[in-house]
Structures are given as C-alpha cells and as structure tokens.
Enzyme design. Sequence first.
Site, PDB file in Angstrom:
ATOM      1  N   HIS A  94      38.653  26.587  38.602  1.00  0.00           N
ATOM      2  CA  HIS A  94      37.298  26.567  39.164  1.00  0.00           C
ATOM      3  C   HIS A  94      36.226  26.354  38.102  1.00  0.00           C
ATOM      4  O   HIS A  94      35.083  26.040  38.430  1.00  0.00           O
ATOM      5  CB  HIS A  94      37.019  27.846  39.976  1.00  0.00           C
ATOM      6  CG  HIS A  94      36.888  29.092  39.174  1.00  0.00           C
ATOM      7  ND1 HIS A  94      37.914  29.998  39.049  1.00  0.00           N
ATOM      8  CD2 HIS A  94      35.863  29.598  38.462  1.00  0.00           C
ATOM      9  CE1 HIS A  94      37.516  31.005  38.295  1.00  0.00           C
ATOM     10  NE2 HIS A  94      36.272  30.789  37.923  1.00  0.00           N
TER      11      HIS A  94
ATOM     12  N   ASP B  20      44.777  28.635  40.572  1.00  0.00           N
ATOM     13  CA  ASP B  20      43.468  28.500  39.928  1.00  0.00           C
ATOM     14  C   ASP B  20      43.608  28.338  38.416  1.00  0.00           C
ATOM     15  O   ASP B  20      42.899  28.978  37.641  1.00  0.00           O
ATOM     16  CB  ASP B  20      42.578  29.699  40.258  1.00  0.00           C
ATOM     17  CG  ASP B  20      41.119  29.446  39.879  1.00  0.00           C
ATOM     18  OD1 ASP B  20      40.755  28.279  39.702  1.00  0.00           O
ATOM     19  OD2 ASP B  20      40.359  30.427  39.743  1.00  0.00           O
TER      20      ASP B  20
ATOM     21  N   SER C  78      35.548  33.754  32.842  1.00  0.00           N
ATOM     22  CA  SER C  78      36.589  33.098  33.626  1.00  0.00           C
ATOM     23  C   SER C  78      37.386  32.117  32.784  1.00  0.00           C
ATOM     24  O   SER C  78      36.836  31.242  32.112  1.00  0.00           O
ATOM     25  CB  SER C  78      35.947  32.349  34.790  1.00  0.00           C
ATOM     26  OG  SER C  78      36.896  31.989  35.739  1.00  0.00           O
TER      27      SER C  78
END
Length: 534
Positions: A150, A182, A256
């Site tokens: 993402h 992901d 992230s």
Amino acid sequence: MHWLHRMRQQKLLSLTLLLVTLTIGIVIGTILNTGVHAAKAQQSIARDATPLVVPNAVQLGNEFTKLAKRLEPSVVYITSDYTPKVAETPHKRGTPQSQNGNGSEDGMDLFKHFFRSNPSGDLPPRAFRQEQSGTGFIVDRNGYIITNHHVVAKVDRIKVRLHTADAAEYRAKVVGFDPETDLAVLKIDPKTELIPVTIGNSEAVQVGDWAVAIGSPFGLEASVTAGIVSALGRNIGTLQLQRFIQTDAAINPGNSGGPLLNIRGEVVGVNTMIATQSGGYQGIGFALPINMVARVYNDIIRTGRVSRGSIGVEWYPGDKPELFKALGTNQGVMVSKIKEGGPAEKAGLKVEDIIVAMNNKPVKDGEDLVSRVAETPIGTAVILTIDRDGKRKDLKLTIMDRAEVFKDRPEFADLRRETEESAKGEQSPYKFGIKLHALTDAERTSMGIETKAGLIVRSVDSSSFAEDIGLFEKDVILAINRQAVSSVDDVIRIQTALKPGDPVAFRVMRSSPGTRGHTPQWTTLFVSGTLPMQ
C-alpha cells in the site's frame, strides 16, 4: 637662556607624567568598578547558587543502542507520488476506508494501514500530484528492498532515500507485489555498497519478547521505538492470509513497511497496520511474520508474482465447535463445495466430508487449512485425513496452483492483470521532462533579452525532474549550469553529458502579473536540483 630651556623641558615632562598617571588611574578604576558591579550583580541574583559543570561525554551504550546503529543504514525512507483522476478523492487511493451507504466514512474502521500521506479534503477541478511515504528495508546488496504494497500501490513514481552520510536518493522500480499479504519488492541500482538486514525466524518469537521498530513516522526518518510482543497469530479480519505479530512498540503513519526486530537485531516481521481510533499510535500495532514475508519475496524474485497452492474446496465459514462435537470430531473443516477438476475431486473428496488433519497435523479451521495449503509448494503431494460418516480415511492429493484451479474467478484474473501492468510500468530513462521552443525576436525585446540565448518552456511533463525542482510552463531558460542555451540541441547536449546524481542549475526568467494597464514584470532566478539516482 639655557636655564630657561631646562625649566621648560622639566615642566613639559612633569605634565606628561601627570597625564599618563591620570589615564592609567581612570582605566584601572573603570575595570575595578565594572568588576565590582558585575560581582555585586551576580551575588545579588543567587548568592547561594553553585555554577553547573558539564562532565566529559561518556556514552552509555546498551543493546538497543548497538541495534539502532547497526540497522540504521539498512532501513530506507520511501516516498511515492501519483496524480489522481479529477473525479477521485484522495482518500480513495492507498488504504480502503470503511464507509456507510451514503459513501461517507462511518468512523468504525479501527484497523488502518499506516503509510503517511498529505492530501485532505476533496480535489479541486484540476488534479494535483499527491505524495505518500513509508519505510522499507534492504534485504540484498544488489538493491532489493521489502516494503508494504500500500506504500507504492498505483503510484507514478517511487523514490528511496538511504540513511547514510550522503543521504543518497534513488528512483526505484517495483519488481513485484502481493496484495493478499500487502507486500512489495522494490529495486534500486546503488552506487555504493548496501548493508542488508539479518533475517530471523518468526516461529521463534514468543509473547513477551522485546520488539524494536525502525521507520519514518510522520516523515521523521530513522526513528527507533521499543516494546514487547503482545500476541501472536492475530487474525484481525483483514486479508485472509494475514496472521500478525501484535506489538506495543510505538508505530505511526510512516512506519509502514519497516522492520520489526528482535533484541538480536534480526528482522522478525514487517510493520503493516495499527489499531487506532485517533489515526495514530494507541499501543496496538501489527507486523507480518518474516517467515511469510520470505516466502512471498522468494516467489517474486523468481517469477515476479506469488503462486499459492489450492486443493479446490470451499467450506462453511460459520461452522461452530458444537457442530463438530455433535458429529464426533473436536475441530476441522466441513466441505461445502468441490471445484471440478481440482485436486480434491481427483482424490475422491465429497461434500460434507470433514477435513480433520493435513499430513497428520490437526486442522483447526478453514483459515488454518487455507494458510497451510497456500504455503505448500505447488506440485507437492499431501495427505488429508477426513471424517466421513464417523469413519476416518486418508486421501492423497497433489497441490495445484490456485490461480489455475479457480481461473474462472474474476479476483484472480484481476490480480494477474495488475501484476502484468506493474511489470510494464517500469521507470523510463532519465530526462529533464520539458518541451521547449525558441524565442522570437519580439519576445526577446519584450523581455529585455539582448543576447540570442533563451528557450521558453511550452510544457512540463508530469512526474518529471523538471516538475520536481519547480520549473513551470512559460519559464524562459537562459542557461544550464552556466552554459547558455539558444536551441533545443544545446539542452540535449548538456542533458546527455549529465549523470544521475549530478547537480543541475537552470538560470530562468519568470514573469509576475503586472498591475492593470502594465506589462508583466520579468524576474531572473535560479532553479536547481540533483538528478535522481537510477
């Protein structure tokens, strides 16, 4: 006369000595008076205070200090940008948000991916380039980097900055990605030697172990936080194959894709999500186990995509433990459908058979079965133990590629198409990214340009180097790196001689709107930047 002359000399000497004595006295008096006043001033403020003394610097190293120093060069800062469609609102890119029937956020989505992005509100009629950022870590000296999908999904351009002394920045391309976990793999072409991380084994992680996260929360690069492992195998209702390590190490937007480390500095997970009601850290973060990550990475560098196994069955997801107890088993998976031509049909599996074990290891539920089958290499023979009408039976079958077993499913076709499109969208070779046109004599006169130099910028390519550094349409370029330009060939010649990482300075003229009834005013300025590393 001689006597009179001596008297005058003696008088002059006495006067000189008197003046010198007075001068010295005044200077000494001033110094003493100033010192006395200063001393009185100091004593009058805090007479009983003792001045502070800063000791010699002595570093108090510990395991966290050593870990941070060792891992910092291996963790990278990732920025990516894209230009949304005019009808698209910024929150629709990147992470899906929970919405109600009217299309507005209902505020109940607590689990969020935590890339950092700057857009807010609806887009104006003209779509402007948006940027988001995250973290990644180097796993190969040749420039391969792991991050979250993402962070780089559906973007136009990706940049990677190293946490080294020169803070080198490189353009990155996507080698492959896996939306189901992901994860994404990036590639840069480094000009210096890279330091990869040390991969650990997430099967060895225990609740209560130290956990260290390194990343760029809110763009604050190379931030280190520590906590413990709070739980293992967390299923938080996101993607089917995700089972997370839960930690209370502080992670925020921008972390992230960064590594979760054990106390030895080994990567045991990839920080992916947080549970939050505020959008920031609230003590609950989730990392994908590195064993799962390694399998995805190995598939991507081999084939560019992730292949997962399947036995070609579906089951009732809402089955309760009481059902299996009533049928004489403690747990398992009751088959609801069998895919025609799949491994299960070929092996003789039937609807309402209960799969209770795979390779003699008990199967807890459908999620457990899917996870184990998906991680089994395609073409591997396995033994399924089933319960049929109260009797146990072993069936041997061979794992097939899930994309082939369910090739009629649109979601798998979409995954394959998205992977292929990403492979085609590799970064183009470097260029300035501008279209130029020679100035006319009339334009030179109106601008006050007396030489033949000067090219007007007709357009600036989206996501180009020129756009990055702030060149605009209708700017007039007079020189590049002090070399005058009067034709497009001049620009091409200069551009060809430049290498990635070289600094570039454009000397330009730019107009500012004049007041009513007056012509625009032209200002000369420099626009500069460093060519991105390839």
